[in-house]
Design an enzyme around this catalytic site. Structure first.
Site, short mmCIF file in Angstrom:
data_model
loop_
_atom_site.label_atom_id
_atom_site.label_comp_id
_atom_site.label_asym_id
_atom_site.label_seq_id
_atom_site.Cartn_x
_atom_site.Cartn_y
_atom_site.Cartn_z
N ASP A 58 0.74 2.86 -2.33
CA ASP A 58 0.37 2.89 -0.90
C ASP A 58 -1.15 2.79 -0.78
O ASP A 58 -1.88 3.56 -1.40
CB ASP A 58 0.87 4.21 -0.28
N ASP A 152 1.25 -2.36 3.53
CA ASP A 152 0.39 -1.64 2.58
C ASP A 152 1.16 -0.79 1.57
O ASP A 152 0.55 -0.02 0.85
CB ASP A 152 -0.66 -0.80 3.33
N GLU A 153 2.47 -0.92 1.52
CA GLU A 153 3.18 -0.11 0.53
C GLU A 153 4.36 -0.85 -0.08
O GLU A 153 4.97 -1.72 0.55
CB GLU A 153 3.65 1.23 1.13
P1 TTP Z 1 -0.13 4.26 6.32
O1 TTP Z 1 0.04 3.93 4.88
O2 TTP Z 1 0.81 5.25 6.94
O3 TTP Z 1 -1.58 4.82 6.58
P2 TTP Z 1 -2.96 4.38 6.00
O4 TTP Z 1 -2.83 3.34 4.94
O5 TTP Z 1 -3.86 4.02 7.16
O6 TTP Z 1 -3.51 5.70 5.38
P3 TTP Z 1 -3.00 6.50 4.10
O7 TTP Z 1 -1.87 5.72 3.51
O8 TTP Z 1 -4.20 6.55 3.19
O9 TTP Z 1 -2.61 7.84 4.58
O10 TTP Z 1 -0.07 2.94 7.18
C1 TTP Z 1 -0.60 1.72 6.72
C2 TTP Z 1 -1.12 0.91 7.87
O11 TTP Z 1 -0.11 0.74 8.84
C3 TTP Z 1 -2.28 1.58 8.59
O12 TTP Z 1 -3.55 1.29 8.00
C4 TTP Z 1 -2.14 1.07 9.97
C5 TTP Z 1 -0.67 0.78 10.13
N1 TTP Z 1 -0.08 1.84 10.97
C6 TTP Z 1 0.06 1.63 12.32
O13 TTP Z 1 -0.25 0.55 12.83
N2 TTP Z 1 0.57 2.63 13.11
C7 TTP Z 1 0.92 3.85 12.59
O14 TTP Z 1 1.37 4.75 13.32
C8 TTP Z 1 0.76 4.06 11.17
C9 TTP Z 1 1.14 5.38 10.56
C10 TTP Z 1 0.28 3.04 10.42
MG MG Z 2 -1.39 3.60 3.44
#
Ligand code: TTP
Ligand code: MG
Length: 414
Positions: A58, A152-153
């Site tokens: 992730d 992103d994952e």
């Molecule tokens: P996440 O992996 O949940 O969050 P992140 O990568 O920003 O942070 P981390 O993993 O380090 O905690 O989500 C990935 C991307 O998805 C995030 O950069 C933006 C998008 N996203 C949204 O558009 N809305 C949301 O509610 C969430 C949680 C994420």
């Molecule tokens: Mg993330």
């Protein structure tokens, strides 16, 4: 912080210099113990470190990390990604901003109240998608067993089919992968390594950002006990609220329920839940369905017969095909065109290239030769172009990938 294991014979890996010690090394047990080889505090030890092969990767604060990469002056600043309208919400808060309280899904005005100095950037989805494609390409170098979950994952199964380095433990491949993402793409990822998907997902969140956390078979049950019920795959906010009304907030409380009580709470899902709460998850890592061909087609408003007009229409379509091939990390060895005459006769013609391509120019050159043979005065209502005989791009003609000299087709047939 994920607590390190202290036993001297615990398998150990250095995430910085990538040294490994299958039989462990003497450690004080403090997380900041330096690596005996490179002296950095980057050791990871775990009894099952070299036995586990299911990973969840992730990216850290994904959208914000990409923006910081592209504008280094933002590196130490709080950055929020999202709109600026009164009703906008935060899509991503970088880790500097999170320090002041902003989180994703929070209304932007509230986030800015908590962190007035934050730099707000509008999301550039095309850019994030392109970065995601690059990250997937690096994953594909490790294994074809990649299950993307979002931009992103992804889950990776490194048990079988390790392409580049058979025999290397998954933990080492993943540490190398995290370094490659940092070096080649310029952002950081967090990695969770475990015996299954549910635990890998939990692990990737334990040590963020730049995390590398392991959850082993033997500790899973105990580790889960203290966690909130919402950490279980499938328990959303609504179910969590329902459970809270019954006084159930931790996974440990669910572990202590008997089958009947679980049935009462979760109905048909009870058995699956019973497994998940003790850290068992039998879902396989499921790569995307195999694509057999990639194509695009269009129906004309007014039927066309002119060769140049037909080729022009195919040119636009070939760009679309090229873009989709890029996204999927694929290249095609055979170009196919489809033509439908005004009296609904469907023709398909193909040309085999000397090597696979995902270059629109190469496709259109092959297609033009095929069209030349068919454009004999007949009028057509539809044209399409595509490629079949797909290969992963690491097998595709390198010059094509970067728009270099075009490969020629070697055999055209009906
Ligand atoms: P996440 O992996 O949940 O969050 P992140 O990568 O920003 O942070 P981390 O993993 O380090 O905690 O989500 C990935 C991307 O998805 C995030 O950069 C933006 C998008 N996203 C949204 O558009 N809305 C949301 O509610 C969430 C949680 C994420
Ligand atoms: Mg993330």
């Amino acid at each position: 912080m994920h607590a390190p294991f202290t036993a001297p014979n615990t398998p150990t890996l250095c995430r910085a210099c990538l040294s490994t010690w299958a039989d462990g090394i003497a450690r004080s047990g403090r997380a900041e113990d330096p690596c005996p080889a490179c002296h950095k505090p980057t050791l990871r030890s775990h009894p099952e470190l070299f036995d586990l092969a299911i990973a969840h990767v992730d990216c850290d604060a994904f959208y914000a990390s990409v923006e910081k990469r592209d504008n280094p002056s933002l590196r130490d600043k709080p950055v929020l990604i999202g709109g600026s309208s009164p009703r906008a919400v935060v899509t991503t808060a970088c880790y500097v901003a999170r320090h002041f309280g902003p989180r994703s899904a929070m209304p932007m005005f509230k986030a800015l109240r908590l962190c007035p100095d934050a730099v707000v950037i509008k999301p550039d989805m095309a850019k994030y998608r392109a970065v995601s494609v690059e990250i997937r390409a690096l994953m594909a170098e490790l294994t074809p067993m990649v299950e993307p979950v979002s931009l992103d994952e992804a889950y990776l199964d490194l048990t079988l089919g390790v392409r580049t380095c058979p025999g290397k433990p998954a933990a080492l491949l993943l540490a190398e992968f995290a370094q490659a993402v940092r070096r080649k793409i310029g952002i950081s990822v967090s990695i969770g390594l475990a015996p299954n998907k549910a635990l890998a997902k939990l692990a990737s969140d334990l040590d963020k950002p730049r995390g590398f956390a392991v959850i082993g078979r033997h500790e899973a049950r105990g580790l889960l006990r203290g966690m909130a019920v919402s950490k279980i795959h499938g328990i959303g906010p609504q179910t969590a609220r329902r459970l809270e009304q019954r006084g159930i907030t931790t996974i440990g409380q669910l572990q202590d329920l008997d089958v009947g009580e679980l049935h009462e709470l979760f109905g048909r899902s009870a058995e699956r839940l019973a497994r998940l709460v003790v850290g068992e998850d039998h879902r396989p890592v499921a790569p995307e369905r195999v694509t057999k061909s990639v194509s695009a087609e269009t129906t004309f408003q007014i039927d066309r017969s002119d060769q140049r007009d037909l080729i022009e229409a195919l040119r636009g379509l070939s760009e679309r095909v090229a873009e989709r091939l890029l996204q999927k990390n694929l290249a095609g060895h055979t170009v196919v065109i489809k033509l439908k005459t005004s009296d609904f006769q469907l023709l398909s013609r193909h040309a085999r290239l000397s090597q696979p391509t995902r270059d629109a120019e190469v496709m259109i050159r092959a297609a033009a030769r095929l069209v030349e043979r068919e454009a004999d005065g007949r009028t057509f209502r539809l044209v399409g172009i595509g490629v079949t005989d797909l290969r992963h791009t690491d097998e595709a003609a390198q010059p094509d990938l970067f728009g270099g000299p075009a490969s020629l087709y070697v055999k055209a047939s009906r």
